[in-house]
Scaffold this motif. Sequence first.
Motif, PDB file in Angstrom:
ATOM      1  N   ALA A   1     -27.673  -5.928 -31.529  1.00 10.77           N
ATOM      2  CA  ALA A   1     -27.796  -4.239 -31.827  1.00 10.77           C
ATOM      3  C   ALA A   1     -27.268  -4.046 -33.311  1.00 10.77           C
ATOM      4  N   ASP A   2     -26.225  -4.680 -33.615  1.00  8.09           N
ATOM      5  CA  ASP A   2     -25.762  -4.278 -35.213  1.00  8.09           C
ATOM      6  C   ASP A   2     -26.773  -4.903 -36.242  1.00  8.09           C
ATOM      7  N   LEU A   3     -27.326  -5.818 -36.093  1.00  5.88           N
ATOM      8  CA  LEU A   3     -28.356  -6.399 -37.090  1.00  5.88           C
ATOM      9  C   LEU A   3     -29.333  -5.388 -37.097  1.00  5.88           C
ATOM     10  N   ASP A   4     -29.989  -5.160 -35.784  1.00  7.72           N
ATOM     11  CA  ASP A   4     -31.155  -4.274 -35.792  1.00  7.72           C
ATOM     12  C   ASP A   4     -30.793  -2.810 -36.574  1.00  7.72           C
ATOM     13  N   ASN A   5     -29.653  -2.353 -36.402  1.00  7.38           N
ATOM     14  CA  ASN A   5     -29.190  -1.029 -37.060  1.00  7.38           C
ATOM     15  C   ASN A   5     -29.132  -1.298 -38.517  1.00  7.38           C
ATOM     16  N   ARG A   6     -28.708  -2.556 -38.864  1.00  7.88           N
ATOM     17  CA  ARG A   6     -28.477  -2.826 -40.382  1.00  7.88           C
ATOM     18  C   ARG A   6     -29.903  -2.680 -40.995  1.00  7.88           C
ATOM     19  N   ILE A   7     -30.876  -3.370 -40.241  1.00  4.55           N
ATOM     20  CA  ILE A   7     -32.401  -3.562 -40.622  1.00  4.55           C
ATOM     21  C   ILE A   7     -32.826  -2.051 -40.716  1.00  4.55           C
ATOM     22  N   ARG A   8     -32.581  -1.133 -39.883  1.00  6.03           N
ATOM     23  CA  ARG A   8     -33.108   0.053 -40.116  1.00  6.03           C
ATOM     24  C   ARG A   8     -32.463   0.811 -41.069  1.00  6.03           C
ATOM     25  N   THR A   9     -31.322   0.836 -41.331  1.00  3.56           N
ATOM     26  CA  THR A   9     -30.578   1.303 -42.574  1.00  3.56           C
ATOM     27  C   THR A   9     -31.228   0.899 -43.854  1.00  3.56           C
ATOM     28  N   LEU A  10     -31.292  -0.372 -44.182  1.00  5.27           N
ATOM     29  CA  LEU A  10     -31.680  -1.164 -45.114  1.00  5.27           C
ATOM     30  C   LEU A  10     -33.400  -0.706 -45.415  1.00  5.27           C
TER      31      LEU A  10
ATOM     32  N   GLY B   1     -19.834  10.642 -48.466  1.00  8.01           N
ATOM     33  CA  GLY B   1     -20.579   9.386 -48.220  1.00  8.01           C
ATOM     34  C   GLY B   1     -22.231   9.822 -48.551  1.00  8.01           C
ATOM     35  N   ALA B   2     -23.092   8.776 -48.307  1.00  6.58           N
ATOM     36  CA  ALA B   2     -24.546   8.959 -48.481  1.00  6.58           C
ATOM     37  C   ALA B   2     -25.023   9.791 -47.401  1.00  6.58           C
ATOM     38  N   ARG B   3     -24.934  11.184 -47.322  1.00  7.77           N
ATOM     39  CA  ARG B   3     -25.223  11.945 -46.330  1.00  7.77           C
ATOM     40  C   ARG B   3     -26.796  11.530 -45.812  1.00  7.77           C
ATOM     41  N   ARG B   4     -27.783  11.277 -46.708  1.00  8.61           N
ATOM     42  CA  ARG B   4     -29.308  11.072 -46.116  1.00  8.61           C
ATOM     43  C   ARG B   4     -29.094   9.719 -45.397  1.00  8.61           C
ATOM     44  N   LEU B   5     -28.560   8.861 -45.705  1.00  9.67           N
ATOM     45  CA  LEU B   5     -28.341   7.729 -44.871  1.00  9.67           C
ATOM     46  C   LEU B   5     -27.709   7.907 -43.421  1.00  9.67           C
ATOM     47  N   VAL B   6     -26.468   8.349 -43.684  1.00  5.69           N
ATOM     48  CA  VAL B   6     -25.744   8.533 -42.483  1.00  5.69           C
ATOM     49  C   VAL B   6     -26.492   9.606 -41.513  1.00  5.69           C
ATOM     50  N   GLU B   7     -27.180  10.514 -41.890  1.00  6.06           N
ATOM     51  CA  GLU B   7     -27.637  11.335 -41.192  1.00  6.06           C
ATOM     52  C   GLU B   7     -28.943  10.914 -40.409  1.00  6.06           C
TER      53      GLU B   7
ATOM     54  N   ASP C   1     -37.020   2.834 -48.356  1.00  4.27           N
ATOM     55  CA  ASP C   1     -37.948   3.792 -48.316  1.00  4.27           C
ATOM     56  C   ASP C   1     -37.650   5.376 -49.148  1.00  4.27           C
ATOM     57  N   SER C   2     -36.249   5.327 -49.156  1.00  4.70           N
ATOM     58  CA  SER C   2     -35.605   6.683 -49.879  1.00  4.70           C
ATOM     59  C   SER C   2     -35.776   6.434 -51.234  1.00  4.70           C
ATOM     60  N   LEU C   3     -35.457   5.026 -51.613  1.00  2.66           N
ATOM     61  CA  LEU C   3     -35.692   4.648 -53.266  1.00  2.66           C
ATOM     62  C   LEU C   3     -37.150   4.778 -53.550  1.00  2.66           C
ATOM     63  N   THR C   4     -37.900   4.346 -52.936  1.00  2.00           N
ATOM     64  CA  THR C   4     -39.333   4.515 -53.379  1.00  2.00           C
ATOM     65  C   THR C   4     -39.623   6.062 -53.354  1.00  2.00           C
ATOM     66  N   ASP C   5     -39.099   6.847 -52.718  1.00  2.00           N
ATOM     67  CA  ASP C   5     -39.562   8.302 -52.865  1.00  2.00           C
ATOM     68  C   ASP C   5     -38.869   8.662 -54.030  1.00  2.00           C
ATOM     69  N   CYS C   6     -37.639   8.434 -54.379  1.00  2.00           N
ATOM     70  CA  CYS C   6     -36.683   8.948 -55.400  1.00  2.00           C
ATOM     71  C   CYS C   6     -37.505   8.376 -56.702  1.00  2.00           C
ATOM     72  N   ILE C   7     -37.800   7.143 -57.020  1.00  5.72           N
ATOM     73  CA  ILE C   7     -38.347   6.817 -58.212  1.00  5.72           C
ATOM     74  C   ILE C   7     -39.657   7.294 -58.275  1.00  5.72           C
TER      75      ILE C   7
END
Length: 170
Positions: free
Chosen positions: A100-109, A145-151, A114-120
Amino acid sequence: MTSHLAPDTKEVTVGELAARSGVAASALRFYEREGLIKSRRTPGNQRRYSRDTLRRVAFIRTSQGLGIPLATIRDVLALLPDDRTPTRDDWARISECWRADLDNRIRTLQGLRDSLTDCIGCGCLSLARCALSNPLDELGSRGPGARRLVEKRDPGAAGEGGAAARGDAS
């Protein structure tokens, strides 16, 4: 390839374990101090490790490579039997401990990617000047912290004034 371990040997020295695992002897001693691996001492006070310690060291290194903290690795390794060499089923069982932790890390990454692609994509390449990314530091009022990622991971983290409450998309 030459094996560093004699096939009839039930125990190995710290040097043999280091050579076979590719992990420095100092790191092996550290793992032992941290309770991740165990050795016994000879009458001459030399360390001797059981051969299955090689699997534990490989597991530790792989887990560290995934970003799993040593304390978590230690807790999971404590679930392995001490009185026998762990079986494939034993390893499979403990590997499930952090699925479950690894699945959460994968979703976060993936969200970060996806956010980096949008920003650039906007072309300004500067978050400090980007009026679209975070005008007037609105995200700062929602917490540290990184609000968009946390939220994105925890929609309830936005708080009353956050995007979740306003219905905004981040």
